[in-house]
Design an enzyme around this catalytic site. Structure first.
Site, PDB file in Angstrom:
ATOM      1  N   LYS A  81       1.196  -1.079   0.352  1.00  0.00           N
ATOM      2  CA  LYS A  81       0.533  -0.060   0.100  1.00  0.00           C
ATOM      3  C   LYS A  81       0.836   1.346  -0.008  1.00  0.00           C
ATOM      4  CE  LYS A  81      -3.896   2.132   3.026  1.00  0.00           C
ATOM      5  NZ  LYS A  81      -4.868   1.501   4.313  1.00  0.00           N
ATOM      6  N   SER A 156     -10.095   1.724   3.093  1.00  0.00           N
ATOM      7  CA  SER A 156      -8.882   2.309   2.490  1.00  0.00           C
ATOM      8  C   SER A 156      -7.660   1.318   1.660  1.00  0.00           C
ATOM      9  CB  SER A 156      -8.526   3.238   3.926  1.00  0.00           C
ATOM     10  OG  SER A 156      -6.822   2.585   4.488  1.00  0.00           O
ATOM     11  N   SER A 180      -9.053  -1.393   7.540  1.00  0.00           N
ATOM     12  CA  SER A 180      -9.115  -1.704   6.044  1.00  0.00           C
ATOM     13  C   SER A 180      -8.297  -1.873   5.544  1.00  0.00           C
ATOM     14  CB  SER A 180      -8.031   0.194   6.017  1.00  0.00           C
ATOM     15  OG  SER A 180      -8.624   1.198   6.030  1.00  0.00           O
TER      16      SER A 180
HETATM   17  N1  GLN Z   1     -13.076   3.246   6.125  1.00  0.00           N
HETATM   18  C1  GLN Z   1     -12.267   3.276   7.975  1.00  0.00           C
HETATM   19  C2  GLN Z   1     -11.987   4.996   7.840  1.00  0.00           C
HETATM   20  O1  GLN Z   1     -12.614   5.680   7.051  1.00  0.00           O
HETATM   21  C3  GLN Z   1     -11.131   2.888   8.929  1.00  0.00           C
HETATM   22  C4  GLN Z   1     -10.216   3.445   7.291  1.00  0.00           C
HETATM   23  C5  GLN Z   1      -8.601   2.473   7.732  1.00  0.00           C
HETATM   24  O2  GLN Z   1      -8.760   1.576   8.897  1.00  0.00           O
HETATM   25  N2  GLN Z   1      -7.646   3.123   7.530  1.00  0.00           N
HETATM   26  O3  GLN Z   1     -11.393   5.151   8.858  1.00  0.00           O
END
Ligand code: GLN
Length: 474
Positions: A81, A156, A180
């Site tokens: 990532k 994400s 994420s």
């Molecule tokens: N979807 C969650 C957020 O928007 C998780 C993001 C993550 O785990 N980096 O914060």
């Protein structure tokens, strides 16, 4: 089967037996990235491809293998990532503010892979600074779900999940702050493990929410996740939150059966909002685990309903502080037009460099932390967080793991969730293990209208072994 479709386990075997070389395996992945990533219908999972470096690494790996110096990941191609620092290679966090940023050193996790002789193919797309659930917040275009390109891959770590699902790599690295790794794994039909907070080093990860961020693998099987997690687990002198506790032998642990294991089914995770077909698949998975000898116990975790609001106070608060370092002076973009004083550099760089979701979170966090509101929001959220942690601790006195859906529904259409609140509600089942620092995995358990559904297994702190063992039986 094409080489790029192999699991880590299969690729290890082929490399060891001399059935193919790492250069061949790497080329198969690179060619597939080339074929599927770009263009109108391209998946846009990969932001940077490091072809030259990857082929050099693969060549070196082949020399090691010839000499019999083979480790678990020698010669295995992977994607990381784009919020992992990678020395000499662009690291953008999918933000304009870091568009041309070249990291001066690599994250500990990447260094461990380098030592193993793994092959870094490139960097994957994400929601800017990992803020999001759909990869639509990337400054460099949305990633598409390989199962249906009109749908999101989740976020994400959507680029990493889509890349694994599209066989662009043998495995990928993601980060998980509130879901994420698990949510995109569920949407793309791959396995994604969020380890215990402190099990793997965060050094060299671009920080989002320092109290919940963790690096972890996305792969084709639970067994492959175990292989990767083994390498990234353990103490790092550069990250004081990593523990010196010994790491289990996951590959051995995963082989054990699940007879007599107590699996809790928390009623609060089976709400009426869940897609009914998806719920059926989760219930079938529970039956399957029961048939394998596990004891199924219905339990209640009443504080679950507070996890999402607590997460969306704590996360923006930490974000507002962590992103303070992007000031136009130390890293990346620095606005040059119409600058009259220092404040202009800050305002203009951050105004131009950050996307709207990042700005929203900085504002929310600054508000929640400001004098007069701190007690009402941040402090209160931390208190409720403690209640959530205690509730899990109580539950784990009577059960070994929990099973829940990973998401309330299958992947949604690109553009369908314009309202930020609707987007935040997507995260309903993943933040509570993050707030409590617990290990959790998402495993595919079937499809609804051809779209994958994921089951989430949550475990006790540092008990990745049992989480992986159960996941392996699904
Ligand atoms: N979807 C969650 C957020 O928007 C998780 C993001 C993550 O785990 N980096 O914060």
């Amino acid at each position: 089967m094409k080489l790029n479709e192999l699991t880590i386990k299969q690729a290890q075997k082929g490399l060891k037996n001399g059935d193919f070389t790492s250069v061949e395996l790497t080329k198969a992945c690179l060619n597939n990235i080339l074929a599927k990533n770009s263009g109108k219908d391209g998946i846009n999972a990969v932001l940077t491809v490091c072809e030259k470096e990857a082929l050099e690494q693969a060549k070196k790996a082949d020399e090691r293998i010839k000499k019999g110096e083979i480790s678990e990941l020698t010669g295995i191609p992977y994607l990381a990532k784009d919020n992992y620092l990678t020395k000499g290679i662009k690291t953008t966090a999918a933000s304009k503010i870091l568009e041309n940023y070249i990291a001066p050193f690599s994250a500990t996790v990447i260094k461990r892979f380098d030592e193993q002789g793994a092959v870094l193919l490139g960097k994957t797309n994400l929601d800017e600074f990992a803020h999001g659930s759909s990869t639509e917040n990337s400054a460099f275009g949305t990633t598409k779900n390989p199962h249906d390109i009109t749908r999101v891959p989740g976020g994400s770590s959507g680029g990493s999940a889509a890349a694994v699902a599209a066989d662009m790599c043998i495995f990928a690295l993601g980060t998980d702050t509130g879901g994420s790794i698990r949510q995109p794994a569920a949407f793309c039909g791959v396995v994604g493990l969020k380890p215990t907070y402190g099990r793997s080093s965060r050094f060299g990860l671009i920080a989002m929410t320092s109290s919940t961020d963790v690096p972890g693998p996305l792969a084709k099987t639970a067994e492959d996740c175990a292989i990767v997690q083994q390498i990234i687990s353990g103490h790092d002198k550069n990250d004081f939150t990593t523990t010196e506790d010994l790491v289990d032998d996951y590959a051995e642990e995963i082989k054990k059966d699940i007879k007599g294991l107590k699996i809790g089914v928390p009623i609060e995770f089976f709400t009426k909002e869940i897609n009914k077909e998806a719920e059926k698949l989760i219930r079938n998975t529970i039956d399957k685990l029961k048939k394998s000898g596990a004891k199924i116990i219905e339990i209640s975790l009443p504080n679950t309903k507070y996890a999402l609001p607590v997460y969306y106070i704590i996360t923006p608060s930490e974000v507002s502080s962590n992103l303070g370092r992007f000031d136009g002076i130390r890293y990346g973009l620095s606005a040059e037009k119409d600058i009259k004083n220092l404040a202009d550099i800050y305002f203009k760089t951050r105004g131009q460099g950050f996307g709207s979701e990042v700005k929203r979170r900085i504002m929310l966090g600054t508000y929640a932390l400001s004098a007069g509101y701190y007690d009402a929001y941040y402090l209160q959220a931390q208190k409720v967080r403690t209640k959530i942690i205690e509730e899990f601790e109580q539950a784990f006195k009577q059960i070994d793991v929990l099973i829940t859906p990973t998401t309330p529904d299958v992947a949604f259409k690109i553009g369908a969730k314009q309202d930020p609140l609707q987007m935040y509600l997507q995260d309903i089942f993943t933040p509570s293990p993050s707030l409590a620092g617990l290990p959790a995995i998402s495993v595919p358990c079937g499809t609804v209208d051809k779209m994958p559904v994921g089951a989430q297994i949550i475990g006790k702190k540092f008990d990745e072994s049992t989480v992986l063992r159960v996941a392996d039986k699904i």
